[in-house]
Design an enzyme around this catalytic site. Sequence first.
Site, PDB file in Angstrom:
ATOM      1  N   ASP A 235     -25.147 109.599 110.037  1.00  0.00           N
ATOM      2  CA  ASP A 235     -25.322 108.528 109.349  1.00  0.00           C
ATOM      3  C   ASP A 235     -24.080 107.577 109.571  1.00  0.00           C
ATOM      4  O   ASP A 235     -22.947 107.980 109.142  1.00  0.00           O
ATOM      5  CB  ASP A 235     -25.587 109.066 107.771  1.00  0.00           C
ATOM      6  CG  ASP A 235     -26.098 107.999 107.058  1.00  0.00           C
ATOM      7  OD1 ASP A 235     -26.685 107.091 107.671  1.00  0.00           O
ATOM      8  OD2 ASP A 235     -26.258 108.368 105.972  1.00  0.00           O
TER       9      ASP A 235
ATOM     10  N   ASP B  92     -29.601 103.301 111.720  1.00  0.00           N
ATOM     11  CA  ASP B  92     -28.207 103.711 111.396  1.00  0.00           C
ATOM     12  C   ASP B  92     -28.232 105.356 111.259  1.00  0.00           C
ATOM     13  O   ASP B  92     -27.135 105.968 110.788  1.00  0.00           O
ATOM     14  CB  ASP B  92     -27.571 102.869 110.377  1.00  0.00           C
ATOM     15  CG  ASP B  92     -28.652 103.285 108.931  1.00  0.00           C
ATOM     16  OD1 ASP B  92     -29.665 103.729 109.319  1.00  0.00           O
ATOM     17  OD2 ASP B  92     -27.796 102.885 108.048  1.00  0.00           O
ATOM     18  N   GLU B  93     -29.301 105.944 111.482  1.00  0.00           N
ATOM     19  CA  GLU B  93     -29.037 107.487 111.390  1.00  0.00           C
ATOM     20  C   GLU B  93     -30.020 108.151 112.381  1.00  0.00           C
ATOM     21  O   GLU B  93     -31.024 107.639 112.722  1.00  0.00           O
ATOM     22  CB  GLU B  93     -29.270 107.795 109.876  1.00  0.00           C
ATOM     23  CG  GLU B  93     -30.892 107.480 109.355  1.00  0.00           C
ATOM     24  CD  GLU B  93     -30.827 108.186 107.877  1.00  0.00           C
ATOM     25  OE1 GLU B  93     -30.342 109.265 107.703  1.00  0.00           O
ATOM     26  OE2 GLU B  93     -31.320 107.502 106.974  1.00  0.00           O
TER      27      GLU B  93
END
Length: 368
Positions: free
Chosen positions: A16, A112-113
């Site tokens: 993350d 983003d993860e």
Amino acid sequence: MENQVTPAFRKIIHIDMDAFYASIEQRDNPEYRGKPIAVGGSPEGRGGVVATASYEARKFGVRSAMPSKQAKQLCPEVIFVRPRFDVYKAVSQKIREIFFRYTDLIEPLSLDEAYLDVTEDKQAIGSAIEIATQIKQAIKDELQLTASAGVSINKFVAKIASDMQKPDGLTFIGPSRIQSFMENLGVEKFFGVGKVTAAKMKSMGLHTGADLKKLSEDELIKNFGKAGRFFYKIVRGQDDRLVQPHRETKSVGAEDTFPYDLAEPEEMHVELEKIAPVVSERLRRHHLKGRTITLKIKYSDFKLITRSQSFTQGIDDLETIVSTVKNLLASVDMKEKKVRLLGISLSNFGDMVVREKKDGIQDQLTLF
């Protein structure tokens, strides 16, 4: 799933990125470094909501999906920055390339993860902790950004672990720790438990995983519907979901479940603007264009609806996807409704899709 092993214990990493959009803006703009910034919203707090906030702003309570007016009240010095989704998408792709050095079993959740299954890694490193360490260092060295990682034997625990030592953290929760970890976990930390469900649980005297564990599966289902079955398993650390690398078949999409239920259209617009770039990037990476765009909405009571719009020609561009799903959302009666999940997908690729050849000439690929 082919190529995915099913050993006694899998090695799962959840990566993350730390304050992804804000960190990119601070990296690219020295004048923002060390200052509280909010990506999204509007200057002077006039309308709009925050997409993400830097850690300097978070110290004042500024967070994602917060109205910019409230963010301004909490942090008068906050700097509102216009989002650059094309830049965020390009950085996300570079992060993905780092992941592929270690495994092909990658399940992106957003820009983003992502989950990674490194039970069998490409470099024969063997240690998921070492792989997570190397990935974090590569992101720092090559992109000047930080990421947090959670390592465990399943997706649920790995995702929670990645949030425990932010920013720039790495948390490992092994098989022997999972039972005690889940028992001590606050119910609001459980996947699928929003504000309303958490409040209901606490009103019943259910504050931790240990409290939930005292209820039978039937009791959980009676009080929380189908989600009760999931809670029963997860509180015992049981999560058999495989890491699902993206495969284009009949549809291409992405979705996100939120840590709390969304009530305002502006909040939902922010989330759709975060999901849409993932879908657009997947379409372009595999040279696909869909003629039907579908919006998926799951309410806080777990009721699921979809709304679709079809076009005469294939679509893959971000602007059209975003504007279409916003229009679809506007067509839904959201009065007194709260949203737990939003998803976007494209389908109706037809029998043929365009594929670019290395020499620049286009040919056609039949979909079977």
